[in-house]
Scaffold this motif. Structure first.
Motif, short mmCIF file in Angstrom:
data_model
loop_
_atom_site.label_atom_id
_atom_site.label_comp_id
_atom_site.label_asym_id
_atom_site.label_seq_id
_atom_site.Cartn_x
_atom_site.Cartn_y
_atom_site.Cartn_z
N LYS A 146 1.33 -1.56 0.33
CA LYS A 146 0.23 -0.28 -0.17
C LYS A 146 1.01 1.34 -0.23
N ASN A 147 1.29 2.02 -1.33
CA ASN A 147 1.70 3.20 -1.25
C ASN A 147 1.47 3.74 -2.15
N LYS A 148 1.60 4.40 -2.67
CA LYS A 148 1.58 5.80 -3.59
C LYS A 148 1.74 4.88 -5.40
N TRP A 149 3.29 4.20 -5.28
CA TRP A 149 3.18 3.16 -6.76
C TRP A 149 2.60 2.59 -6.69
N MET A 150 1.64 1.80 -5.52
CA MET A 150 0.85 0.58 -5.56
C MET A 150 -0.69 1.27 -7.04
N SER A 151 -0.73 2.33 -6.55
CA SER A 151 -1.64 3.51 -6.72
C SER A 151 -1.86 3.62 -8.26
N THR A 152 -0.25 3.91 -8.11
CA THR A 152 -0.22 4.46 -9.69
C THR A 152 -0.84 3.25 -10.82
N ALA A 153 0.35 2.24 -10.10
CA ALA A 153 0.11 1.10 -10.29
C ALA A 153 -1.33 0.47 -10.82
N ALA A 154 -2.53 0.60 -9.91
CA ALA A 154 -3.28 0.13 -10.37
C ALA A 154 -4.19 1.33 -11.06
N SER A 155 -4.44 2.55 -11.69
CA SER A 155 -5.02 3.44 -12.11
C SER A 155 -3.70 3.38 -13.92
N ILE A 156 -3.31 2.54 -13.74
CA ILE A 156 -2.30 2.87 -14.95
C ILE A 156 -3.41 1.35 -15.44
N TRP A 157 -3.45 0.64 -15.26
CA TRP A 157 -4.02 -1.47 -15.59
C TRP A 157 -5.75 -0.48 -15.41
N ILE A 158 -6.15 0.41 -14.81
CA ILE A 158 -7.05 0.51 -14.91
C ILE A 158 -7.89 1.71 -16.45
N GLN A 159 -6.74 2.63 -17.07
CA GLN A 159 -6.55 3.25 -17.97
C GLN A 159 -7.03 1.96 -18.96
N CYS A 160 -5.31 1.39 -18.97
CA CYS A 160 -5.53 1.10 -20.39
C CYS A 160 -6.54 -0.54 -20.43
N THR A 161 -7.90 -0.60 -20.13
CA THR A 161 -8.68 -0.88 -20.70
C THR A 161 -10.25 0.24 -20.63
N SER A 162 -10.11 1.62 -20.49
CA SER A 162 -11.04 2.75 -20.30
C SER A 162 -11.18 2.96 -21.35
N GLY A 163 -10.68 2.74 -22.34
CA GLY A 163 -11.00 3.07 -23.78
C GLY A 163 -11.26 2.74 -25.12
N SER A 164 -12.38 2.52 -24.35
CA SER A 164 -13.46 1.97 -25.38
C SER A 164 -13.94 2.44 -26.40
N LEU A 165 -14.05 3.78 -26.03
CA LEU A 165 -14.98 4.78 -26.92
C LEU A 165 -13.85 5.58 -27.94
N TYR A 166 -12.67 5.07 -28.25
CA TYR A 166 -12.20 5.04 -29.26
C TYR A 166 -11.69 3.51 -30.13
N THR A 167 -12.62 2.80 -29.92
CA THR A 167 -13.07 1.42 -30.71
C THR A 167 -14.43 1.72 -31.28
N PHE A 168 -15.20 2.82 -31.20
CA PHE A 168 -16.43 2.61 -31.90
C PHE A 168 -16.26 2.70 -33.07
N SER A 169 -15.19 2.91 -34.08
CA SER A 169 -15.47 2.47 -35.68
C SER A 169 -15.18 0.72 -35.78
N PHE A 170 -14.98 -0.16 -35.10
CA PHE A 170 -14.54 -1.53 -34.73
C PHE A 170 -16.54 -2.12 -34.43
N TYR A 171 -16.95 -1.52 -33.57
CA TYR A 171 -18.23 -2.55 -33.58
C TYR A 171 -19.55 -1.54 -34.10
N SER A 172 -19.20 -0.14 -34.41
CA SER A 172 -20.63 0.51 -34.90
C SER A 172 -21.46 0.22 -36.04
N SER A 173 -20.61 -0.83 -37.22
CA SER A 173 -20.93 -1.73 -37.75
C SER A 173 -21.69 -2.47 -37.21
N ALA A 174 -22.09 -3.30 -36.16
CA ALA A 174 -22.85 -4.22 -35.39
C ALA A 174 -23.72 -3.57 -35.22
#
Length: 510
Positions: free
Chosen positions: A4-32
């Protein structure tokens, strides 16, 4: 025992950010969405507008973050949970509609699904960025660049996950988007929290995270280029995916490595959340609440630079493929341009934060000067595209992509420094609204109107030639030049403030 430190907090935020960009892939699923719901292109564009509205209207997430920040049982995890639930509900209801499990919803209802999903993403981004700034007030530009950079890469990361595990068309991808970001956020949200400490050598560790982000970006860049040239087999995709997982797990090294040489200086919450000194004449923006901030000239300077920078950048990426078609580029060339945009976007997001931090600490340059520089170079990029000469779209898209991305790290960082951190989430999300407003004006009122006029003049439905978009990009070049002038005004207004910021930070590190 859990770390439990600021680095664990930062790593956790990075991993959440890594799956938070679904809006950038709209062109991929818009055809469906388009074919399952019987939409025409205009209706699909309407749904896309609600994606942009939800993705840029994060004021509520900022208000909730501020309200829960100081509560013992509250904090960033509350904001993350609310965001994750919204993302899940929006995409899951969308998937049920596409697969026919529920009756085809009216278009306004589908727009609500998209709005709910996009709005949830702003909660995830706000919680991660604001917590990171609170944890690293001395290096806010660098940490915002890292957070925004991984968010920019997340679209490519999500597609790599999908193509390895499913690769069965866009419909299952929507289901994946409802589950993966939701579960990933639940897994790491309790680790994202503010820590009231400063480290003597935290810049060295942030440089390590910066290097990791650059390696991930270079790796994804290589994959995109390879995929455009050859068809990858499943075993090769699995190997590529496993290497990507290892790279994304590498922030753990920063979390667990020994820190025997580190010296922690405890700071109280009041000192963390207040900016520089007791001299209120110098600190015009000292811990303003949202209403107070809106009444300042500095706020509207940032709003207008965001309007010109983010607005023209969004308009460019939204029309990049059509510009390529009008100039005679092949579908392979235009798809490559669109795919590489996320890489240029990352370079701007990360690079602007890191470089502006360096010059602030070493040369004492006020950070707004970098908004001025990037807007000036964006103006050059728009002019290059307007020229229509061979290869100009490649060069111009790189310039616009990099310096558009830089706005995403510079604006939030400057907002935290000018207005304070206490209401930072609300204020920077309010300024962000300028982006979609600018995009609407440039895309619909400028690019769309001029393109239709040029097509009608040629007596055809489609326009071919450099004249189709020349005037539009010259107008956007002028717009970003005006933004450059406004940013220079902000630079002049805040020079004394940044002198005090440097003095404060030098004092902390001494």
């Amino acid at each position: 025992m859990a770390v439990k430190n600021k680095w664990m907090s930062t790593a956790a935020s990075i991993w959440i950010q890594c799956t938070s960009g679904s809006l950038y892939t709209f062109s991929f699923y818009s055809s469906a969405l388009k074919y399952s719901q019987g939409y025409n292109q205009s209706t699909l564009d309407t749904v896309s507008v609600f994606k942009d509205i939800g993705g840029n209207f994060g004021v509520l997430s900022g208000l909730i973050y501020t309200a829960t920040f100081r509560r013992r049982r509250g904090g960033p995890w509350v904001v993350l949970l609310i965001g994750a639930v919204q993302c899940f509900l929006g995409y899951f209801l969308m998937w049920l509609s596409v697969t026919g499990v529920i009756d085809r919803p009216p278009v306004p209802v589908m727009c609500v699904f998209m709005l709910l999903t996009a709005h949830g993403v702003t909660f995830l981004n706000t919680a991660n960025v604001v917590t990171a700034v609170v944890n690293f007030t001395n290096n806010s530009g660098t940490i915002v660049g890292i957070m925004k950079g991984f968010l920019g890469l997340s679209g490519a990361i999500l597609l790599q996950v999908y193509q390895t595990v499913f690769n069965a068309g866009p419909t299952p991808y929507i289901l994946m988007l409802s589950l993966l970001p939701f579960l990933n956020t639940l897994l790491f949200m309790c680790s994202v929290r503010p820590f009231e400490t400063n480290e003597v050598d935290e810049k060295k560790n942030l440089n390590g995270l910066s290097l990791i982000s650059i390696i991930v970006a270079a790796y994804l860049f290589s994959i995109i280029i390879i995929e455009q040239a050859v068809t990858l087999t499943l075993p090769l995709r699995i190997v590529i995916f496993l290497v990507l997982v290892i790279l994304l797990a590498s922030p753990l090294y920063v979390v667990v490595k020994p820190r025997s040489t580190q010296n922690f200086e405890e700071t109280n919450t009041t000192r963390l959340l207040n900016n520089v000194s007791s001299n209120q004449d110098l600190l015009e923006g000292h811990d303003k609440n949202p209403l107070q901030a809106i009444c300042t000239v500095n706020f509207w300077c940032l709003f207008l630079t965001t309007f010109t920078g983010m607005g023209t950048g969004l308009a460019t990426v939204n029309n990049l493929a059509q510009v390529g078609e009008s100039l005679g580029y092949t579908s392979f060339e235009t798809s490559t341009l669109v795919s590489l945009w996320s890489i240029w976007n990352f370079m701007g997001r990360f690079g602007a934060g890191y470089v502006s931090d360096h010059f602030l600490h070493k040369k004492k340059w006020a950070r707004p000067v970098f908004i001025a520089i990037t807007l000036a170079l964006m103006s050059v990029g728009h002019c290059v595209i307007a020229s229509g000469i061979p290869g100009a779209l490649y060069v111009g898209s790189v310039l616009v992509g990099v310096f558009y991305g830089s706005q995403w790290s510079l604006m939030p960082t400057i907002a935290s420094e000018v207005f304070g951190v206490l209401h930072f989430g609300t204020i920077f999300n309010t300024i962000t609204i300028a982006g979609p407003i600018g995009s609407y004006v440039m895309s619909v009122r400028v690019i769309g109107s001029i393109y239709d006029r040029e097509a009608a003049r040629g007596g055809a439905e489609y326009c071919t030639g450099s004249h189709c978009f020349r005037l539009s990009f010259l107008i956007m070049a002028f717009s970003t030049f005006v933004g450059f002038m406004i940013a220079m005004g902000l630079f002049i207004r805040t020079r004394r403030l940044y002198v005090q910021i440097v003095l404060r930070r030098d004092g902390r590190c001494s």
